[in-house]
Design an enzyme around this catalytic site. Sequence first.
Site, PDB file in Angstrom:
ATOM      1  N   ASP A   1      11.031   4.845  12.794  1.00  0.00           N
ATOM      2  CA  ASP A   1      11.915   3.891  13.465  1.00  0.00           C
ATOM      3  C   ASP A   1      13.272   3.695  12.784  1.00  0.00           C
ATOM      4  O   ASP A   1      14.316   3.965  13.376  1.00  0.00           O
ATOM      5  CB  ASP A   1      11.193   2.552  13.706  1.00  0.00           C
TER       6      ASP A   1
ATOM      7  N   ASP B   1       1.319   4.803   1.774  1.00  0.00           N
ATOM      8  CA  ASP B   1       0.941   5.736   2.832  1.00  0.00           C
ATOM      9  C   ASP B   1       1.410   7.129   2.443  1.00  0.00           C
ATOM     10  O   ASP B   1       2.439   7.307   1.815  1.00  0.00           O
ATOM     11  CB  ASP B   1       1.572   5.315   4.158  1.00  0.00           C
TER      12      ASP B   1
ATOM     13  N   ASP C   1       0.849  -1.201   0.000  1.00  0.00           N
ATOM     14  CA  ASP C   1       0.000   0.000   0.000  1.00  0.00           C
ATOM     15  C   ASP C   1       0.884   1.250   0.000  1.00  0.00           C
ATOM     16  O   ASP C   1       2.094   1.153   0.161  1.00  0.00           O
ATOM     17  CB  ASP C   1      -0.948   0.013   1.197  1.00  0.00           C
TER      18      ASP C   1
HETATM   19  P1  ATP Z   1       4.925  -2.865   5.915  1.00  0.00           P
HETATM   20  O1  ATP Z   1       3.637  -2.109   5.810  1.00  0.00           O
HETATM   21  O2  ATP Z   1       5.503  -3.324   4.640  1.00  0.00           O
HETATM   22  O3  ATP Z   1       4.883  -3.916   6.941  1.00  0.00           O
HETATM   23  P2  ATP Z   1       5.854  -0.344   6.835  1.00  0.00           P
HETATM   24  O4  ATP Z   1       7.226   0.195   7.055  1.00  0.00           O
HETATM   25  O5  ATP Z   1       4.981   0.372   5.872  1.00  0.00           O
HETATM   26  O6  ATP Z   1       6.028  -1.854   6.464  1.00  0.00           O
HETATM   27  P3  ATP Z   1       3.848   0.233   8.759  1.00  0.00           P
HETATM   28  O7  ATP Z   1       3.546  -0.468  10.031  1.00  0.00           O
HETATM   29  O8  ATP Z   1       2.844   0.280   7.696  1.00  0.00           O
HETATM   30  O9  ATP Z   1       5.178  -0.426   8.243  1.00  0.00           O
HETATM   31  O10 ATP Z   1       4.288   1.696   9.165  1.00  0.00           O
HETATM   32  C1  ATP Z   1       4.447   2.750   8.218  1.00  0.00           C
HETATM   33  C2  ATP Z   1       5.608   3.645   8.629  1.00  0.00           C
HETATM   34  O11 ATP Z   1       5.352   4.225   9.910  1.00  0.00           O
HETATM   35  C3  ATP Z   1       6.937   2.938   8.793  1.00  0.00           C
HETATM   36  O12 ATP Z   1       7.624   2.841   7.570  1.00  0.00           O
HETATM   37  C4  ATP Z   1       7.654   3.808   9.780  1.00  0.00           C
HETATM   38  O13 ATP Z   1       8.192   4.938   9.125  1.00  0.00           O
HETATM   39  C5  ATP Z   1       6.545   4.295  10.678  1.00  0.00           C
HETATM   40  N1  ATP Z   1       6.373   3.424  11.849  1.00  0.00           N
HETATM   41  C6  ATP Z   1       5.549   2.373  11.971  1.00  0.00           C
HETATM   42  N2  ATP Z   1       5.612   1.809  13.180  1.00  0.00           N
HETATM   43  C7  ATP Z   1       6.521   2.543  13.874  1.00  0.00           C
HETATM   44  C8  ATP Z   1       7.026   2.499  15.200  1.00  0.00           C
HETATM   45  N3  ATP Z   1       6.628   1.551  16.034  1.00  0.00           N
HETATM   46  N4  ATP Z   1       7.937   3.434  15.557  1.00  0.00           N
HETATM   47  C9  ATP Z   1       8.326   4.385  14.692  1.00  0.00           C
HETATM   48  N5  ATP Z   1       7.894   4.479  13.447  1.00  0.00           N
HETATM   49  C10 ATP Z   1       7.001   3.596  13.024  1.00  0.00           C
HETATM   50 MG    MG Z   2       2.854   0.045   5.464  1.00  0.00          MG
END
Ligand code: ATP
Ligand code: MG
Length: 443
Positions: free
Chosen positions: A146, A72, A70
């Site tokens: 993160d 964001d 997706d």
């Molecule tokens: P995926 O969706 O592929 O699992 P993602 O990196 O997009 O990986 P998400 O959980 O969708 O993970 O989170 C989106 C973004 O928000 C991350 O890329 C990160 O920048 C931020 N993020 C998410 N969780 C945390 C956290 N616990 N602490 C700090 N930043 C976070």
């Molecule tokens: Mg994501």
Amino acid sequence: MIRKLLRRVFSKAPPAHKPALIPLVKHRIRRESISPGARQTIARLQEHGHAAFVVGGAVRDLLAGIVPKDFDIATDATPEQVRGIFRRSRIIGRRFRIVHVMSGGETMEVSTFRAGNDVDSETDAHGRVLRDNVFGNVEEDAARRDFTINALYYNPADETITDYHHGVADLGQKTLRMIGDPRKRYREDPVRMLRAVRMAAKLGLVIDPAARAPIREMADLLENVPAARLFDEMLKLLFSGHAVECLRQLREEGLHHGLLPLLDVIMEQPLGERFVWLSLANTDARINAGKRTSPGFLFATLLWHEVLAAWEARKKGGEPSIPALHAAMDEVLDIQGGKLAITRRIAADIKDIWILQPRLENRAGRRPLRIIEQPRFKAAYDFLLLRAESDEQERALADWWRVFLEADTETRLALLTPEKKPARRRRRRSKGSEDTSAPEADA
Ligand code: ATP
Ligand code: MG
């Protein structure tokens, strides 16, 4: 109040830290790689004078050559402003308020730039941040993320990536690096330890030693994380397409034992270990082949050997087989369901798969023709294949079903074994009715 404000202004004056602006020729992500909905949403926000970017996982995945699941979006518009620009949108979320914007068939998550945590953030007794909903600028937004590879901002308008923390270089060097001091960041949110392992496994990265070392000693902090959040994170891990690698790494980092009930179930299976790992590998393969998976199926495999043990004990105690199975299922789900935060719906799916197992063994009469009409037959059959592969069930049975399912109708009829009570069978046939009578009510 004023002291608070002053402290914010002075303690947090972010170091004027110039981001790298990485042009298309360096990263090669064309705007066409961004979904139409995300592109349109960003364009609209920009037309209204706002900054807006694709952020997070999508940029990282595109750089790594993975199709993002997706897109964001991050913006300097507040949730109310976003809501005002898009008719088809709604504000959601409690911990963070974000806006869902609908465009075509897509739903985009649009979040407002947020500042990180400071001395004023509300935390629990262990330093875990309970709320961080303070809006900020893009630089602050990058700093509160993160890992460096997750703090990249892609602008479809000029096809540049804004990179405050050398994320592009880290990804190129296959390093997962925490933004800021890893210990502090894990204390703020212990789930980041699990995220580190998942991201590293998914992208084939090495966790930077500074981020890796504290995990073992800080693992206990996961105990304070609400069960529902841990469950969500475990689901992401199990359905990442890299579950086997994730779990291997979790074990290596000392992140299983006693911390995550689900991992205990997986890793401390004296009986079903082979079956559980086969099932995880099977889930990975299905996800990577774009096939459907379900939590119900996976949990059914994770708990199956406990059910087998409970079932066996009851049969030994003299209970008839099928009622004993039902009681064993309830027993296992009662204990594990609460601990693992398994929802009612998932529990119902799990049971459907388990209940069909003895029925797949009973092939007399026309039963096989009826059982394949069951809505959960395919899942139950896949489950049987895994059982056979792990040698818990006879391979001959799985082979019979494989042949049966591939055969045409005539061959199928020939494969059926005769009903044990021929007299009754004849009677039913002559009636030509759907055979629902007692002798075949096989469960
Ligand atoms: P995926 O969706 O592929 O699992 P993602 O990196 O997009 O990986 P998400 O959980 O969708 O993970 O989170 C989106 C973004 O928000 C991350 O890329 C990160 O920048 C931020 N993020 C998410 N969780 C945390 C956290 N616990 N602490 C700090 N930043 C976070
Ligand atoms: Mg994501």
